[in-house]
Write an enzyme that holds these catalytic residues in place. Structure first.
Site, PDB file in Angstrom:
ATOM      1  N   ASP A 187      -0.127  13.303  -1.574  1.00 21.32           N
ATOM      2  CA  ASP A 187      -0.838  13.378  -2.850  1.00 21.32           C
ATOM      3  C   ASP A 187      -2.180  12.655  -2.824  1.00 21.32           C
ATOM      4  O   ASP A 187      -3.164  13.125  -3.411  1.00 21.32           O
ATOM      5  CB  ASP A 187       0.037  12.872  -4.007  1.00 21.32           C
ATOM      6  CG  ASP A 187       0.668  11.509  -3.763  1.00 21.32           C
ATOM      7  OD1 ASP A 187       0.332  10.851  -2.765  1.00 21.32           O
ATOM      8  OD2 ASP A 187       1.510  11.104  -4.593  1.00 21.32           O
ATOM      9  N   THR A 188      -2.251  11.534  -2.118  1.00 22.05           N
ATOM     10  CA  THR A 188      -3.522  10.810  -2.044  1.00 22.05           C
ATOM     11  C   THR A 188      -4.572  11.612  -1.285  1.00 22.05           C
ATOM     12  O   THR A 188      -5.758  11.582  -1.624  1.00 22.05           O
ATOM     13  CB  THR A 188      -3.337   9.433  -1.382  1.00 22.05           C
ATOM     14  OG1 THR A 188      -2.282   8.733  -2.045  1.00 22.05           O
ATOM     15  CG2 THR A 188      -4.610   8.603  -1.470  1.00 22.05           C
ATOM     16  N   ASN A 245      -2.588   0.075   0.787  1.00 17.31           N
ATOM     17  CA  ASN A 245      -1.695   0.232  -0.359  1.00 17.31           C
ATOM     18  C   ASN A 245      -1.626  -1.071  -1.146  1.00 17.31           C
ATOM     19  O   ASN A 245      -1.369  -2.127  -0.568  1.00 17.31           O
ATOM     20  CB  ASN A 245      -0.279   0.579   0.113  1.00 17.31           C
ATOM     21  CG  ASN A 245      -0.134   2.010   0.550  1.00 17.31           C
ATOM     22  OD1 ASN A 245      -0.978   2.527   1.274  1.00 17.31           O
ATOM     23  ND2 ASN A 245       0.935   2.656   0.140  1.00 17.31           N
ATOM     24  N   GLN A 253       4.835  -0.319 -15.158  1.00 15.61           N
ATOM     25  CA  GLN A 253       5.752   0.746 -15.556  1.00 15.61           C
ATOM     26  C   GLN A 253       7.182   0.212 -15.714  1.00 15.61           C
ATOM     27  O   GLN A 253       7.886   0.553 -16.672  1.00 15.61           O
ATOM     28  CB  GLN A 253       5.727   1.874 -14.526  1.00 15.61           C
ATOM     29  CG  GLN A 253       4.426   2.675 -14.531  1.00 15.61           C
ATOM     30  CD  GLN A 253       4.234   3.488 -13.263  1.00 15.61           C
ATOM     31  OE1 GLN A 253       4.977   3.354 -12.299  1.00 15.61           O
ATOM     32  NE2 GLN A 253       3.207   4.319 -13.248  1.00 15.61           N
TER      33      GLN A 253
END
Length: 413
Positions: A187-188, A245, A253
């Site tokens: 996705d990145t 990261n 969240q």
């Protein structure tokens, strides 16, 4: 559950296309990195798919029989306890011996869509058994670690056409003309492909994880990169993503979940009103696992038992901005560049307070927008692969079709 929802999405897309008098011409799947499935000789899942937050890899990375220097020289990848390499080392040998194919999550979904077993490069590069120099699997490294590699599929480039949907699916959903494109399946990678970067800009893909990085022509495998625990991941069109990261909004969240899912706007307003200036290390391993005790864990790192909800949120956002600054400085040093602008994309780009704190902490102009960067990059690569737009023009299209907010560094807020 992912496969079930993909089927639901295909059905909805087909119905929508027909209502508009058109057809669905292509489909592409991206997902998070590192997680995988092993298939047996009947293409059946041997042991499902384990989540990378599973505790089965605890301690595996710290018990390697070969040095980190040797591994990094081959893979150029950041050392994280959940990398696919350590997941394989934690997998029962009987499963590895039975396996006929290893597919990362988006490759598994592409296989179910098309019957093609391949691994797209951007996600292959996140496993820590991909050779960043040769562009192939690091077979020798796996052999050194006593791991088989007979189940590794062919690596394909982002933008590869995998062909039509399986006939039964095409018929079921009325998608006979749809082709499946192996987009930047990490996705990145899809997100970064869509960002209108300049030579002196960096990016943060801000979501559950924050990926702070630069786009470079090739992998940087220097000692400085190793010491900074920076990663090299393959980008689309023969680029390299030099990044690190950072734990990201996962912490917030989980806190929100523990508080009963209050409105995000309310939480940010409370954070803006809070005067706490304390910071924690957002990459502390104690914050990795899920749990409703996340607020307690954050408060413990802050050194006290009792904080208001707004104070905790403010601390998390301040700490993220501070970590972004540290990582960005290391990236500049390793790559030998000076960054002037910082693009923030993804869901986190909507948090004005975090954007401003990041501009203040880094001293960079922050350009925030493209909350759907991954989706946009996925679609962009499908358009380029189908020659609906010329290859290499997608970023300028993204620039024209998205709105952005600019945050300049200022004093404390």
């Amino acid at each position: 559950a992912l496969w079930r929802e993909i089927r639901t999405g295909l059905n909805l897309a087909s119905a929508r296309a027909k209502a508009l008098g058109g057809v669905v011409s292509s489909i592409g799947v991206d997902s998070w990195a590192v997680d995988y499935a092993l298939l047996d000789e009947f293409d059946t899942l041997i042991d499902g798919v384990h989540c990378y937050r599973d505790s089965r890899t605890d301690g595996v990375m710290d018990a390697l029989p070969i040095s980190r220097e040797e591994i990094f020289a081959i893979t150029g990848l950041q050392f994280l306890p959940f990398n696919t390499l350590y997941q394989l080392l934690a997998t029962p040998k009987t499963h590895l011996e039975r396996a006929r194919t290893l597919l990362l999550v988006p490759d598994l979904l592409h296989f179910w869509l098309t019957g093609k077993k391949v691994c797209e490069r951007t996600n292959a590069s996140t496993t820590q058994f991909y050779d960043a120099t040769t562009g192939n699997w690091a077979f020798g490294l796996l052999e050194q670690l006593g791991l088989p590699h007979h189940f590794l599929p062919v690596i394909v480039e982002a933008g590869t056409n995998l062909g039509k949907l399986e006939p039964r699916l095409a018929h079921e959903f009325g998608l006979e003309q749809a082709e499946v494109i192996a987009v930047g399946t990490h996705d990145t990678a899809s997100a970064v492909a869509a960002i209108p970067l300049s030579e002196q800009s960096a990016y943060i893909s801000s979501g559950t994880w924050s990926l702070v990085g630069l786009e470079t022509p090739k992998a940087i495998l220097s000692n400085a990169a190793l010491e900074a625990n920076i990663t090299n991941e393959a980008g689309v069109y023969n680029t390299n993503r030099l990044l690190k990261n950072v734990m990201g909004l996962w912490i917030l969240q989980e806190c929100r979940r523990a508080w009963g899912d209050p409105d995000w706007v309310m939480l940010y307003a409370e954070a803006e009103a809070a005067k706490v200036t304390m910071q924690i290390d957002v990459d502390d391993p104690v914050l990795l696992a899920p749990g409703l005790d996340m607020p307690t864990r954050v408060a413990a790192l802050m050194g006290q038992d009792a904080f208001s909800r707004g104070e905790l949120v403010r601390c998390i956002l301040e700490s993220l901005a501070a970590k972004y600054n540290v990582v960005l400085q290391r990236l500049e040093q390793v790559a030998g560049v000076q960054v002037k602008t910082l693009h923030i994309v993804g869901g986190g780009s909507q948090i004005a307070l975090l954007n401003q704190l990041t501009a203040n902490a880094t001293g960079k102009t922050v350009i925030a927008g493209m909350t759907d960067a991954t989706l946009s990059g996925n679609l962009m690569l499908q358009l380029e692969a189908s020659k609906s737009i010329p290859q290499g023009t997608g970023r300028s299209l993204m620039q024209k079709t998205h709105s952005f907010s600019v945050f300049e560094p200022q004093g404390t807020i």
